[in-house]
Design a protein around this motif. Structure first.
Motif, PDB file in Angstrom:
ATOM      1  N   GLU A  16       0.831  -1.205   0.000  1.00  0.00           N
ATOM      2  CA  GLU A  16       0.000   0.000   0.000  1.00  0.00           C
ATOM      3  C   GLU A  16       0.868   1.259   0.000  1.00  0.00           C
ATOM      4  O   GLU A  16       0.586   2.225  -0.730  1.00  0.00           O
ATOM      5  N   LYS A  17       1.952   1.246   0.770  1.00  0.00           N
ATOM      6  CA  LYS A  17       2.837   2.415   0.813  1.00  0.00           C
ATOM      7  C   LYS A  17       3.587   2.600  -0.499  1.00  0.00           C
ATOM      8  O   LYS A  17       3.819   3.732  -0.939  1.00  0.00           O
ATOM      9  N   ILE A  18       3.975   1.484  -1.131  1.00  0.00           N
ATOM     10  CA  ILE A  18       4.630   1.576  -2.452  1.00  0.00           C
ATOM     11  C   ILE A  18       3.670   2.181  -3.467  1.00  0.00           C
ATOM     12  O   ILE A  18       4.044   3.044  -4.268  1.00  0.00           O
ATOM     13  N   ASP A  19       2.429   1.742  -3.429  1.00  0.00           N
ATOM     14  CA  ASP A  19       1.418   2.304  -4.333  1.00  0.00           C
ATOM     15  C   ASP A  19       1.263   3.800  -4.119  1.00  0.00           C
ATOM     16  O   ASP A  19       1.208   4.584  -5.075  1.00  0.00           O
ATOM     17  N   GLN A  20       1.184   4.206  -2.858  1.00  0.00           N
ATOM     18  CA  GLN A  20       1.008   5.626  -2.529  1.00  0.00           C
ATOM     19  C   GLN A  20       2.197   6.444  -3.003  1.00  0.00           C
ATOM     20  O   GLN A  20       2.035   7.532  -3.576  1.00  0.00           O
ATOM     21  N   LEU A  21       3.405   5.943  -2.754  1.00  0.00           N
ATOM     22  CA  LEU A  21       4.611   6.648  -3.181  1.00  0.00           C
ATOM     23  C   LEU A  21       4.644   6.770  -4.704  1.00  0.00           C
ATOM     24  O   LEU A  21       4.963   7.840  -5.246  1.00  0.00           O
ATOM     25  N   THR A  22       4.300   5.686  -5.396  1.00  0.00           N
ATOM     26  CA  THR A  22       4.307   5.713  -6.861  1.00  0.00           C
ATOM     27  C   THR A  22       3.332   6.757  -7.392  1.00  0.00           C
ATOM     28  O   THR A  22       3.674   7.551  -8.283  1.00  0.00           O
ATOM     29  N   ARG A  23       2.128   6.785  -6.845  1.00  0.00           N
ATOM     30  CA  ARG A  23       1.121   7.753  -7.291  1.00  0.00           C
ATOM     31  C   ARG A  23       1.594   9.185  -7.029  1.00  0.00           C
ATOM     32  O   ARG A  23       1.414  10.076  -7.873  1.00  0.00           O
ATOM     33  N   SER A  24       2.213   9.397  -5.876  1.00  0.00           N
ATOM     34  CA  SER A  24       2.637  10.763  -5.537  1.00  0.00           C
ATOM     35  C   SER A  24       3.751  11.240  -6.470  1.00  0.00           C
ATOM     36  O   SER A  24       3.797  12.427  -6.848  1.00  0.00           O
ATOM     37  N   LEU A  25       4.650  10.333  -6.853  1.00  0.00           N
ATOM     38  CA  LEU A  25       5.723  10.706  -7.779  1.00  0.00           C
ATOM     39  C   LEU A  25       5.172  11.010  -9.167  1.00  0.00           C
ATOM     40  O   LEU A  25       5.606  11.967  -9.823  1.00  0.00           O
ATOM     41  N   ILE A  26       4.213  10.229  -9.615  1.00  0.00           N
ATOM     42  CA  ILE A  26       3.612  10.466 -10.932  1.00  0.00           C
ATOM     43  C   ILE A  26       2.862  11.792 -10.948  1.00  0.00           C
ATOM     44  O   ILE A  26       2.900  12.531 -11.954  1.00  0.00           O
ATOM     45  N   GLU A  27       2.208  12.119  -9.863  1.00  0.00           N
ATOM     46  CA  GLU A  27       1.483  13.396  -9.781  1.00  0.00           C
ATOM     47  C   GLU A  27       2.414  14.584  -9.922  1.00  0.00           C
ATOM     48  O   GLU A  27       2.005  15.661 -10.386  1.00  0.00           O
ATOM     49  N   LYS A  28       3.677  14.408  -9.539  1.00  0.00           N
ATOM     50  CA  LYS A  28       4.652  15.505  -9.627  1.00  0.00           C
ATOM     51  C   LYS A  28       5.284  15.628 -11.006  1.00  0.00           C
ATOM     52  O   LYS A  28       6.024  16.576 -11.271  1.00  0.00           O
ATOM     53  N   MET A  29       5.009  14.678 -11.890  1.00  0.00           N
ATOM     54  CA  MET A  29       5.611  14.676 -13.220  1.00  0.00           C
ATOM     55  C   MET A  29       4.762  15.455 -14.212  1.00  0.00           C
ATOM     56  O   MET A  29       3.533  15.390 -14.180  1.00  0.00           O
ATOM     57  N   SER A  30       5.449  16.144 -15.108  1.00  0.00           N
ATOM     58  CA  SER A  30       4.763  16.739 -16.255  1.00  0.00           C
ATOM     59  C   SER A  30       4.477  15.629 -17.259  1.00  0.00           C
ATOM     60  O   SER A  30       5.012  14.525 -17.153  1.00  0.00           O
ATOM     61  N   LEU A  31       3.662  15.922 -18.260  1.00  0.00           N
ATOM     62  CA  LEU A  31       3.380  14.920 -19.285  1.00  0.00           C
ATOM     63  C   LEU A  31       4.659  14.513 -20.001  1.00  0.00           C
ATOM     64  O   LEU A  31       4.874  13.323 -20.280  1.00  0.00           O
ATOM     65  N   ASP A  32       5.537  15.476 -20.282  1.00  0.00           N
ATOM     66  CA  ASP A  32       6.801  15.138 -20.946  1.00  0.00           C
ATOM     67  C   ASP A  32       7.644  14.210 -20.083  1.00  0.00           C
ATOM     68  O   ASP A  32       8.289  13.282 -20.594  1.00  0.00           O
ATOM     69  N   GLU A  33       7.644  14.441 -18.771  1.00  0.00           N
ATOM     70  CA  GLU A  33       8.403  13.564 -17.881  1.00  0.00           C
ATOM     71  C   GLU A  33       7.797  12.161 -17.823  1.00  0.00           C
ATOM     72  O   GLU A  33       8.521  11.165 -17.716  1.00  0.00           O
ATOM     73  N   LYS A  34       6.490  12.097 -17.892  1.00  0.00           N
ATOM     74  CA  LYS A  34       5.845  10.777 -17.930  1.00  0.00           C
ATOM     75  C   LYS A  34       6.222  10.024 -19.201  1.00  0.00           C
ATOM     76  O   LYS A  34       6.514   8.822 -19.161  1.00  0.00           O
ATOM     77  N   ILE A  35       6.223  10.728 -20.315  1.00  0.00           N
ATOM     78  CA  ILE A  35       6.569  10.092 -21.591  1.00  0.00           C
ATOM     79  C   ILE A  35       8.006   9.571 -21.549  1.00  0.00           C
ATOM     80  O   ILE A  35       8.310   8.517 -22.127  1.00  0.00           O
ATOM     81  N   GLN A  36       8.881  10.271 -20.834  1.00  0.00           N
ATOM     82  CA  GLN A  36      10.270   9.824 -20.724  1.00  0.00           C
ATOM     83  C   GLN A  36      10.401   8.487 -19.996  1.00  0.00           C
ATOM     84  O   GLN A  36      11.432   7.811 -20.104  1.00  0.00           O
ATOM     85  N   GLN A  37       9.372   8.093 -19.261  1.00  0.00           N
ATOM     86  CA  GLN A  37       9.398   6.797 -18.567  1.00  0.00           C
ATOM     87  C   GLN A  37       8.977   5.655 -19.489  1.00  0.00           C
ATOM     88  O   GLN A  37       9.063   4.484 -19.101  1.00  0.00           O
ATOM     89  N   LEU A  38       8.552   5.989 -20.702  1.00  0.00           N
ATOM     90  CA  LEU A  38       7.970   4.989 -21.595  1.00  0.00           C
ATOM     91  C   LEU A  38       8.948   4.399 -22.594  1.00  0.00           C
ATOM     92  O   LEU A  38       8.555   3.586 -23.428  1.00  0.00           O
ATOM     93  N   TYR A  39      10.226   4.754 -22.508  1.00  0.00           N
ATOM     94  CA  TYR A  39      11.179   4.211 -23.471  1.00  0.00           C
ATOM     95  C   TYR A  39      12.556   4.103 -22.833  1.00  0.00           C
ATOM     96  O   TYR A  39      12.839   4.700 -21.794  1.00  0.00           O
ATOM     97  N   GLY A  40      13.415   3.319 -23.488  1.00  0.00           N
ATOM     98  CA  GLY A  40      14.755   3.114 -22.974  1.00  0.00           C
ATOM     99  C   GLY A  40      15.591   4.368 -23.058  1.00  0.00           C
ATOM    100  O   GLY A  40      15.842   5.029 -22.066  1.00  0.00           O
ATOM    101  N   ARG A  41      16.016   4.719 -24.253  1.00  0.00           N
ATOM    102  CA  ARG A  41      16.857   5.889 -24.447  1.00  0.00           C
ATOM    103  C   ARG A  41      16.559   6.516 -25.809  1.00  0.00           C
ATOM    104  O   ARG A  41      15.983   5.861 -26.697  1.00  0.00           O
ATOM    105  N   PRO A  42      16.950   7.769 -26.021  1.00  0.00           N
ATOM    106  CA  PRO A  42      16.802   8.372 -27.359  1.00  0.00           C
ATOM    107  C   PRO A  42      17.625   7.595 -28.380  1.00  0.00           C
ATOM    108  O   PRO A  42      18.549   6.859 -28.035  1.00  0.00           O
TER     109      PRO A  42
END
Length: 754
Positions: free
Chosen positions: A48-74
């Motif tokens: 439950e705490k891992i879930d909460q931490l994950t959600r809180s970190l995602i809430e702090k991300m911009s859309l561009d930062e979220k997209i950066q989590q979706l691939y390995g490297r440029p």
């Protein structure tokens, strides 16, 4: 003219400087720490705490930062990676994700089915070799799950010491046909044996907080056409044959990740196949990890992949482009919460493993230790399968006599080759490799025997040597050239698949186009077969072969596989009886190639049927050359007193049986006790029998052991596609227990599910 030459000179100088900068960048591939700074995060000791931490970190991300989590490297980093491997022979880890602002380190990926793929450098140019084990198919032939746990315990430790926390192993694609190029990377033709070994691998890796990425999901059992082939399969076949081992590592192993396959499944690429990635994997199986794509050619449609549930595109950003994703959101095809969920799966898994306590420290000094290398030798010894051992002068050819004053001939183009198998994603860089000749030569050094190497460049000379020698060891088989990962560009593969044939010269790796040995090896065996009664053919390779043209002519045959860095020493120990062979075939070997299911390396479409391997041979009453589960020993084992301890079961019970196994030979050894279930009374089409339990037991000379085996009733179920559920038939079943899948090797009793 002078002015023009001066300009050209400046241009050349600029190009040289640019090339130098690029070369330095390729050489100086950046290394990142994957360790979380735990002081930056509060204690997360529950899901439950891992879930909460994950959600809180995602809430702090911009859309561009979220997209950066979706691939390995440029793409630039991916090209640097390729250049580093091609020019300097290094394979650095591939990074993905991470967010420095939020104190999230990237993950570091390496393959590793026989050892850590990525090369760690202590200093510039100083390669730290890792422990290189026998290939997975060899280890499947050991039928020793505890051994596989020990092997992946070492690989997991060496991953962490190499800065790796995410690995593309184990490979658990089914061996449908022995010509499959990557057969060596997997374990078996049988889903049960595959699942047990895959589970052992996942558990051992994740004990060291290495995120295991089991691959390739799903139906990837053809190599040359892997980028384009569309696999057709009915629902029962999919559920009962090609998915059970994936289900096992998901539900029992809680595997961190899966890698989608290149191929299409029922018309849809696996990387954007909603039925596979969401309907089955998440909604039915409850998978909580993340899915990454197979590399470079595993993604085609960014929006479709997001909709299907593909979390990470590897190794670089190809279809998960910001403009594509933002346009998809604007058009209403996807939503930002869809992106959040994809990021959640990956980041939550990273946090779960990254913030967990490590069971130990991981310094460089734990890589390729003497203990790990010893385990590599033991693994090779336990994997080798003795297929044939004829008697000469009333005694078996093997083990060879090891007295002094003998001449031993080691013959074949592979006899002194460092030949560990595929050089694609499963390649390793090891401190050394012991070849067959080196191992046998070292063994005889203290005995004072003469060991002669002949690379078989002159058949007449080879025959003369074989006639004069006291013992002859003929080493034949394959290398990464004949079988392995297919590294041809996708465009060429496309063309070959459309035409249904190879379109150019043979390239390294890929599927085998027939099951015979290469002509030089076939000719060598034929030439030497009758020269010496003390002769053994040692096969090096990753799968079954067609032995029909020479099997009856040679006195002994040993499958040594691609046997790892200590393979030569292990081979000598087997040949001379210091170790009693205990390996069993993890696949069936047919008498003729036409007995196997239809297979072609070059096709745009193929159908995978319900039957293959021993289930096909059983159903069609085809006698194989060597059955699934078969392997000889220098001892003999007697099976008696098969007893069903639970003759009547409910659907929630467990079948329990016991059998007495006795070593009636004159040398201690290990025997693989195999249990199969029979379905003679089924009202539907089912296999004659299926493997459902096994145990490898050690027996001293004259020793008897009562071996107990158990099978849960749920593992007797069949999948009803009309009801869309697993069902257990209420009927009388057969239980077979013995030394192989062959009818003559099995005891049989009945039990009933009420």
């Amino acid at each position: 003219m002078k002015k023009t030459m001066k300009i050209i000179g400046y241009i050349l100088l600029a190009l040289l400087l640019l090339a130098g900068v690029m070369l330095y960048k390729v050489y100086d591939y950046p290394v990142h720490s994957v360790e979380f700074n735990k002081a930056k995060f509060s204690a997360v000791d529950t899901d439950e705490k891992i879930d909460q931490l994950t959600r809180s970190l995602i809430e702090k991300m911009s859309l561009d930062e979220k997209i950066q989590q979706l691939y390995g490297r440029p793409i630039s980093d991916a090209l640097t990676l390729v250049g580093s491997s091609a020019i300097f022979g290094r394979t650095p880890p591939v990074y993905g994700g991470g967010n420095e602002r939020l104190n999230i380190p990237p993950f570091a990926f390496s393959d590793g089915p026989r050892g850590v793929r990525a090369n760690k450098l202590r200093t510039a140019g100083d390669k730290l070799g890792v422990t290189s084990f026998p290939v997975s198919m060899a280890r499947g032939a050991s039928w020793d799950v505890e051994l596989e746990s020990q092997i992946y315990d070492v690989i997991g430790k060496e991953m962490r010491a190499s800065g790796i926390n995410y690995t593309g192993t184990p490979t658990i694609n089914l061996l449908r046909h022995p010509a499959w190029g990557r057969a060596q990377e997997t374990y078996s033709e049988d889903p049960w044996l595959m699942g047990e070994f895959g589970l052992a691998a996942v558990n051992a890796l994740q004990h060291h907080n290495v995120m295991s990425c089991a691959k390739h999901f799903a139906l990837n059992s053809i190599e040359n056409s892997r980028f384009v082939v569309d696999v057709e399969v009915d629902e029962r076949t999919l559920r009962e044959v090609y998915l059970p081992h994936f289900k096992k590592v998901v539900q029992q192993g809680k595997v961190a990740s899966l890698m989608s396959s290149y191929n299409k499944v029922l018309g849809e690429y696996a990387g954007n196949n909603h039925y596979l990635l969401t309907d089955i994997l998440r909604d039915e199986w409850g998978f909580e990890g993340f899915v990454s794509s197979d590399w470079f050619f595993g993604t085609y449609d960014g929006i479709a992949s997001i909709q299907a549930g593909l979390n990470v595109e590897m190794p670089y950003q190809k279809v998960y482009q910001p403009d594509t994703i933002k346009q998809g959101i604007e058009d209403g095809q996807i939503t930002e919460p869809d992106i959040d969920e994809l990021v959640f799966d990956t980041l939550r898994t990273q946090l779960k493993f990254g913030l967990a306590e490590d069971p130990m420290l991981y310094p460089d000094s734990i890589i390729a230790t003497s203990k790990s290398i010893e385990l590599a030798r033991i693994a090779a010894e336990k994997s080798m399968v003795l297929l044939k051992n004829s008697k000469v002068n009333n005694r078996p050819v093997l083990p060879f006599d090891k007295s002094s004053n003998k001449t031993i001939a080691v013959i074949g183009r592979l006899a002194d080759m460092e030949n560990l198998g595929d050089t694609g994603s499963s390649k390793t860089t090891e401190p050394y490799v012991v070849t067959p000749y080196e191992g046998i030569s070292a063994y005889h050094k203290s005995l004072g025997n003469k060991v002669v190497l002949d690379k078989a460049t002159d058949l007449n000379a080879s025959k003369k040597l074989a006639k004069q020698a006291d013992q002859v060891i003929v080493v034949v088989g394959y290398t990464h050239v004949e079988e392995g990962e297919f590294l041809l560009a996708s465009e060429e593969a496309n063309k070959a698949a459309k035409l249904g044939k190879r379109t150019g010269p043979k390239t390294d790796g890929g599927d085998r186009e027939n099951l015979k040995l290469i002509p030089e090896d076939e000719a060598l065996i034929q030439a030497l077969a009758s020269t010496n009664e003390n002769l053994v053919v040692v096969y090096v390779g990753g799968s079954a072969i067609d032995l029909s043209s020479w099997d009856s002519q040679v006195p002994a045959i040993l499958f040594s596989w691609y046997s790892g860095m200590e393979g030569g020493n292990a081979l000598a120990n087997i040949l001379y009886g210091d170790v009693n062979p205990s390996g069993k075939l993890p696949f069936s070997i047919a008498k003729q190639e036409s007995d196997y299911p239809y297979f072609t390396p070059y096709t745009e479409k193929i159908t995978y049927g319900y039957y293959h391997g021993y289930t096909l041979f059983d159903k069609k009453d085809i006698e194989p050359a060597y059955p699934f589960g078969f392997g000889l020993s220098y001892s003999k084992y007697d099976y008696q007193d098969l007893t069903v301890l639970t003759p009547e079961l409910t659907q929630d019970d467990t079948l329990k049986v016991q059998v007495t196994v006795t070593n009636t030979g004159d040398i201690e050894g290990e025997e693989v006790v195999q249990l199969y279930l029979g379905f003679d009374n089924s009202a539907i089409d089912r296999p004659v029998k299926l493997l459902r339990a096994f145990d490898k037991v050690h027996l001293n000379v004259g020793e008897s052991k009562t071996v107990e085996l158990a099978v849960k009733a749920k593992d007797m179920a069949w999948y009803n596609p009309e009801a869309k559920e697993w069902q257990i038939e209420k009927m009388t079943y057969q239980v077979y227990v013995g030394s192989s899948s062959a009818k003559q090797d099995l005891l049989v009793e009945n039990y009933t599910i009420l």
